[in-house]
Design a protein around this motif. Structure first.
Motif, PDB file in Angstrom:
ATOM      1  N   PHE A 274       0.853  -1.189   0.000  1.00 20.51           N
ATOM      2  CA  PHE A 274       0.000   0.000   0.000  1.00 20.51           C
ATOM      3  C   PHE A 274       0.891   1.241   0.000  1.00 20.51           C
ATOM      4  N   CYS A 275       0.411   2.321  -0.647  1.00 21.78           N
ATOM      5  CA  CYS A 275       1.229   3.517  -0.756  1.00 21.78           C
ATOM      6  C   CYS A 275       0.345   4.759  -0.862  1.00 21.78           C
ATOM      7  N   SER A 276       0.968   5.895  -1.073  1.00 24.52           N
ATOM      8  CA  SER A 276       0.244   7.165  -1.093  1.00 24.52           C
ATOM      9  C   SER A 276      -0.786   7.232  -2.216  1.00 24.52           C
ATOM     10  N   ASP A 277      -0.624   6.413  -3.244  1.00 22.71           N
ATOM     11  CA  ASP A 277      -1.614   6.382  -4.326  1.00 22.71           C
ATOM     12  C   ASP A 277      -2.977   5.912  -3.833  1.00 22.71           C
ATOM     13  N   ASP A 278      -3.008   5.282  -2.659  1.00 17.25           N
ATOM     14  CA  ASP A 278      -4.256   4.729  -2.121  1.00 17.25           C
ATOM     15  C   ASP A 278      -4.965   5.693  -1.167  1.00 17.25           C
ATOM     16  N   LEU A 279      -4.450   6.904  -1.052  1.00 16.31           N
ATOM     17  CA  LEU A 279      -5.071   7.884  -0.160  1.00 16.31           C
ATOM     18  C   LEU A 279      -6.537   8.109  -0.526  1.00 16.31           C
ATOM     19  N   GLY A 280      -7.372   8.180   0.507  1.00 17.68           N
ATOM     20  CA  GLY A 280      -8.784   8.461   0.312  1.00 17.68           C
ATOM     21  C   GLY A 280      -9.640   7.265  -0.010  1.00 17.68           C
ATOM     22  N   ILE A 281      -9.006   6.095  -0.221  1.00 19.26           N
ATOM     23  CA  ILE A 281      -9.760   4.890  -0.579  1.00 19.26           C
ATOM     24  C   ILE A 281      -9.926   4.006   0.651  1.00 19.26           C
ATOM     25  N   ARG A 282     -11.109   3.463   0.815  1.00 18.64           N
ATOM     26  CA  ARG A 282     -11.397   2.558   1.936  1.00 18.64           C
ATOM     27  C   ARG A 282     -10.603   1.259   1.744  1.00 18.64           C
ATOM     28  N   CYS A 283      -9.964   0.818   2.802  1.00 19.33           N
ATOM     29  CA  CYS A 283      -9.132  -0.387   2.751  1.00 19.33           C
ATOM     30  C   CYS A 283      -9.541  -1.349   3.865  1.00 19.33           C
ATOM     31  N   ALA A 284      -9.238  -2.612   3.660  1.00 25.37           N
ATOM     32  CA  ALA A 284      -9.504  -3.635   4.676  1.00 25.37           C
ATOM     33  C   ALA A 284      -8.340  -4.607   4.717  1.00 25.37           C
ATOM     34  N   SER A 285      -8.212  -5.286   5.828  1.00 24.43           N
ATOM     35  CA  SER A 285      -7.134  -6.256   5.980  1.00 24.43           C
ATOM     36  C   SER A 285      -7.661  -7.529   6.628  1.00 24.43           C
ATOM     37  N   LEU A 286      -7.342  -8.683   6.024  1.00 23.59           N
ATOM     38  CA  LEU A 286      -7.659  -9.992   6.588  1.00 23.59           C
ATOM     39  C   LEU A 286      -6.433 -10.507   7.326  1.00 23.59           C
ATOM     40  N   ASP A 287      -6.595 -11.527   8.150  1.00 25.19           N
ATOM     41  CA  ASP A 287      -5.414 -12.189   8.701  1.00 25.19           C
ATOM     42  C   ASP A 287      -5.141 -13.458   7.888  1.00 25.19           C
ATOM     43  N   GLY A 288      -4.121 -14.215   8.287  1.00 21.72           N
ATOM     44  CA  GLY A 288      -3.617 -15.314   7.475  1.00 21.72           C
ATOM     45  C   GLY A 288      -4.607 -16.392   7.126  1.00 21.72           C
ATOM     46  N   ASP A 289      -5.579 -16.662   8.009  1.00 18.84           N
ATOM     47  CA  ASP A 289      -6.587 -17.687   7.695  1.00 18.84           C
ATOM     48  C   ASP A 289      -7.975 -17.093   7.521  1.00 18.84           C
ATOM     49  N   ALA A 290      -8.036 -15.747   7.448  1.00 23.27           N
ATOM     50  CA  ALA A 290      -9.261 -15.000   7.125  1.00 23.27           C
ATOM     51  C   ALA A 290     -10.369 -15.170   8.153  1.00 23.27           C
ATOM     52  N   ASP A 291     -10.000 -15.173   9.445  1.00 23.58           N
ATOM     53  CA  ASP A 291     -11.058 -15.120  10.460  1.00 23.58           C
ATOM     54  C   ASP A 291     -11.038 -13.794  11.231  1.00 23.58           C
ATOM     55  N   ARG A 292     -10.115 -12.884  10.876  1.00 25.59           N
ATOM     56  CA  ARG A 292     -10.086 -11.540  11.458  1.00 25.59           C
ATOM     57  C   ARG A 292     -10.183 -10.499  10.354  1.00 25.59           C
ATOM     58  N   LEU A 293     -10.780  -9.369  10.704  1.00 25.35           N
ATOM     59  CA  LEU A 293     -11.014  -8.312   9.736  1.00 25.35           C
ATOM     60  C   LEU A 293     -10.929  -6.956  10.406  1.00 25.35           C
ATOM     61  N   VAL A 294     -10.153  -6.046   9.821  1.00 25.22           N
ATOM     62  CA  VAL A 294     -10.177  -4.636  10.225  1.00 25.22           C
ATOM     63  C   VAL A 294     -10.201  -3.781   8.966  1.00 25.22           C
ATOM     64  N   PHE A 295     -10.673  -2.547   9.108  1.00 28.72           N
ATOM     65  CA  PHE A 295     -10.686  -1.576   8.015  1.00 28.72           C
ATOM     66  C   PHE A 295      -9.746  -0.430   8.365  1.00 28.72           C
ATOM     67  N   PHE A 296      -9.308   0.298   7.333  1.00 30.61           N
ATOM     68  CA  PHE A 296      -8.429   1.432   7.587  1.00 30.61           C
ATOM     69  C   PHE A 296      -8.414   2.365   6.382  1.00 30.61           C
TER      70      PHE A 296
END
Length: 555
Positions: A274-296
Motif C-alpha cells: 500500500f502507498c500514497s496512491d491509495d489515499l482516500g480509498i477505503r481499505c480492509a485487511s484480513l489475517d492469514g486464515d481469514a477469520d479476522r477483519l479490520v478496516f483502515f
C-alpha cells in the motif's frame, strides 16, 4: 475382539508420531499452536480427538490446520464441533492429556478409558466422519497427513479432505454438512454473493449513486489463503470494485509479515503493498486464515500511518443496523445482546450502551464470547482484533421467516417488508459458525451502502479512548486470579486496591490485569483521556505487579 483391534490400531499409528522431547502442548482458544516442525504428534492426536468427537455426537466433526495470524514458521490445529463452532470446552482437558501422553501405550489407554467414560462406541457399526482443511503454510500438507492417520486409527472413522480453505470456510462446511444443506466451497461463495446482492438491492434509492471512491475497496489478503478466495468471490460481486493485494503469489511477500489484520491493528500502519496512491480509498485487511477483519484508511503525509476501524467499530455498525431493522418490526420482538471483553475500548462500550443496547462482558477468548452470544435471540460479539460474528437463535430465525413471508404477501415494498428482508439477508450473509473476515467484509460494505455512509461517517461514530498494553514477565502467571470477566483481581488480594488507587488519578481511567493464557506473563491494559495518562497508568500498575510478584516489564 474389537477392543483388541482398536488397541492395536492406536499403538501402530502412535508409534509413527512420537512426542517431541521436552515439549508440552495446551489447547487454547485457538487450539494447539507451535512451530510447525514439532506439531506432527499433536496433529495426529487431534485427529483421534476429532474422530471421537464425531462418534460421541453422532455427527460430522471438523479439523483445520492453521496458525491464523502467526508467522509462517508456526502452525496449529483446532477442532470444529458439529454445529460449526469451536470444540466443546469440556473436551479440552482430554485434548491436553492425549497431546502430552508420553508414549503410545499411555496414549492408547487414555483413549480407551475416555471412550469408556464418555460411552463412546469403539469398533461397532457406528462410523465417524471428519472434514479436514488447511491453510497455505508449507508445513500444512505433512500435518494434514498426520491428522488423517490419527482419524483412521479409530475403527470406522473417515477423513474427508476439503482442501486448502480459510478457517471459517471449514467451520461453515461442518455446520451445513450436519444440517443436510449444500456445503461445498462453491456453495459458500454463492451464498455470500447472493445474500450480498440481495442486501445491496434493498438499499434506499437515494444511496444508489455513490461516488467512485466509495464504490472501491482495497483488501490486504495477508499473503494467506483469504486473498485467493476473495479473488474468486469478487467475480460474482456487483456494485463494488475490489482490488485484492497480498494474495500470497510469488514475489508478494511472506504470510503475515508486514501485512494482515494483526499487523495493521497493532502497528497502526498500512500493510506492505500500500502507498500514497491509495489515499482516500477505503481499505480492509484480513489475517492469514481469514477469520479476522479490520478496516483502515491512509492518513496523508504521515509515511503510511492509518486511521483504523477495528472490531469494536465493526460491531457497532452491525448493532446499529440490526437495531434499526428491528425497530421497524414490532411484530418481531427480539432480545439483542452485545458481547465484549475487557479489551474493548471504553468509548465503544459507552456508545453501545447509549444506544440502549445490552452489553455483557466475558473473559478474553472467542469461545467465551460465542457461548454467551448463544443466550440471546440475536447475539453480536467482536474482539477489537477483528474476530467476531452475529448469531441468530433458531426460534428467532423461524419467526423472522414467518414475518417476512407475511409482509411480502400483504405489504410488498413497504419499509417494514424491506426491513424484514434485510434481516433475512444478514442472517444468510454472516457466518454464524465462527468469525469470518470474508462474510464480515461484505456485510460491512452492504450496511455502509444501505445507510449511505462514507468511511469518515463510520469513523466518527465515537472517538476511541487512548490506551496502552504492557506485559510483565513472571515466574508463575497463576499467582494472579481474576473475576468479573477478568476486570478485577481477587488474588493477590492487595493488588486490586492498588490498581483502583492508580486508576482514580486519571480522567476516564480504566485498568485491569490478567494472566496470559499462553505465556508466563501478566498482561496489563490501561485507558485514560490522553495517551500520556494511559501510558502513565499502565506503567504505574506494572510497577505494582512487579513489586508484588517480582518480574520484568515488557512493552
Amino acid at each position: 475382539m474389537a477392543g483388541d483391534q482398536q488397541l492395536s490400531l492406536l499403538l501402530d499409528s502412535a508409534v509413527r508420531f512420537p512426542l517431541p522431547n521436552g515439549l508440552r502442548f495446551s489447547y487454547g482458544t485457538s487450539g494447539f499452536r507451535s512451530d510447525g516442525s514439532v506439531l506432527a504428534s499433536t496433529v495426529h492426536r487431534s485427529g483421534i480427538v476429532a474422530a471421537l468427537r464425531s462418534l460421541k455426537t453422532r455427527s460430522t466433526a471438523g479439523l483445520v490446520i492453521t496458525a491464523s495470524h502467526n508467522p509462517v514458521c508456526d502452525n496449529g490445529v483446532k477442532i470444529a464441533d458439529p454445529d460449526g463452532s469451536m470444540m466443546d470446552q469440556s473436551w479440552e482437558p482430554f485434548a491436553n492429556a492425549i497431546a502430552n501422553a508420553p508414549d503410545p501405550n499411555s496414549l492408547a489407554q487414555l483413549v480407551l478409558q475416555f471412550a469408556k467414560d464418555e460411552k463412546i462406541p469403539l469398533g461397532g457399526a457406528q462410523s465417524a466422519e471428519v472434514l479436514l482443511a488447511r491453510d497455505t503454510r508449507p508445513t500444512g500438507e505433512a500435518l494434514l497427513e498426520a491428522a488423517k492417520q490419527g482419524i483412521s486409527s479409530i475403527i470406522g472413522a473417515v477423513a474427508i479432505d476439503m482442501g486448502v480453505l480459510t478457517t471459517p470456510e471449514l467451520h461453515w462446511m461442518v455446520r451445513n454438512w450436519n444440517k443436510g444443506t449444500r456445503a461445498t466451497e462453491s456453495d459458500y461463495f454463492a451464498q455470500i454473493s447472493k445474500s450480498f446482492r440481495s442486501l445491496m438491492e434493498l438499499a434506499p434509492n437515494e444511496n444508489l449513486n455513490l461516488n467512485a471512491v466509495e464504490k472501491k475497496l482495497i483488501v490486504d489478503g495477508a499473503n494467506g489463503v483469504g486473498g485467493a478466495k476473495l479473488e474468486e468471490i469478487k467475480k460474482n460481486i456487483i456494485g463494488l470494485e475490489i482490488d485484492v493485494r497480498n494474495t500470497g503469489k510469488e514475489g508478494e511477500g511472506l504470510l503475515n509479515e508486514g501485512c494482515g489484520a494483526d499487523f495493521v491493528q497493532k502497528e497502526k500502519f498500512a500493510p506492505s503493498g500500500f502507498c500514497s496512491d491509495d489515499l482516500g480509498i477505503r481499505c480492509a485487511s484480513l489475517d492469514g486464515d481469514a477469520d479476522r477483519l479490520v478496516f483502515f484508511r491512509l492518513i496523508p503525509n504521515t509515511n503510511n500511518k492509518i486511521e483504523l476501524v477495528d472490531g469494536d467499530k465493526i460491531l457497532s455498525l452491525f448493532a446499529i443496523f440490526i437495531q434499526e431493522q428491528l425497530s421497524l418490526l414490532e411484530e418481531l420482538p427480539a432480545r439483542l445482546g452485545v458481547i465484549q471483553t475487557a479489551y474493548a475500548n471504553g468509548a465503544a462500550t459507552d456508545y453501545l450502551r447509549n444506544l440502549g443496547l445490552e452489553v455483557i462482558f466475558t473473559p478474553t477468548g472467542v469461545k467465551y464470547l460465542h457461548e454467551k452470544a448463544l443466550e440471546y435471540d440475536i447475539g453480536l460479539y467482536f474482539e477489537a482484533n477483528g474476530h467476531g460474528t452475529v448469531l441468530f437463535s433458531k426460534e428467532f430465525l423461524s419467526q423472522l421467516e414467518l414475518v417476512n413471508s407475511e409482509l411480502t404477501s400483504k405489504m410488498p415494498g413497504s419499509e417494514k417488508q424491506r426491513a424484514a428482508s434485510r434481516l433475512v439477508a444478514v442472517t444468510q450473509l454472516i457466518n454464524q459458525a465462527v468469525g469470518d473476515a470474508l462474510s464480515g467484509l461484505f456485510l460491512v460494505e452492504a450496511i455502509l451502502h444501505n445507510k449511505g455512509w462514507s468511511f469518515q461517517k463510520w469513523c466518527d461514530l465515537y472517538q476511541d479512548l487512548p490506551s496502552r498494553q504492557l506485559k510483565v514477565k513472571v515466574a508463575d502467571r497463576t499467582a494472579i486470579e481474576t473475576a468479573d470477566a477478568e476486570t478485577r483481581v481477587v488474588k493477590p488480594s492487595a493488588l486490586q486496591e492498588l490498581i483502583d488507587t492508580e486508576t482514580a488519578k486519571y480522567t476516564h481511567g480504566r485498568c485491569f490485569v490478567r494472566p496470559s493464557g499462553t505465556e508466563d506473563v501478566v498482561r496489563i491494559y490501561a485507558e485514560a483521556a490522553t495517551q500520556d495518562s494511559a501510558d502513565s497508568l499502565a506503567n504505574s500498575v506494572a510497577q505494582h505487579v512487579n513489586s508484588i510478584l517480582g518480574s520484568d516489564i515488557k512493552a
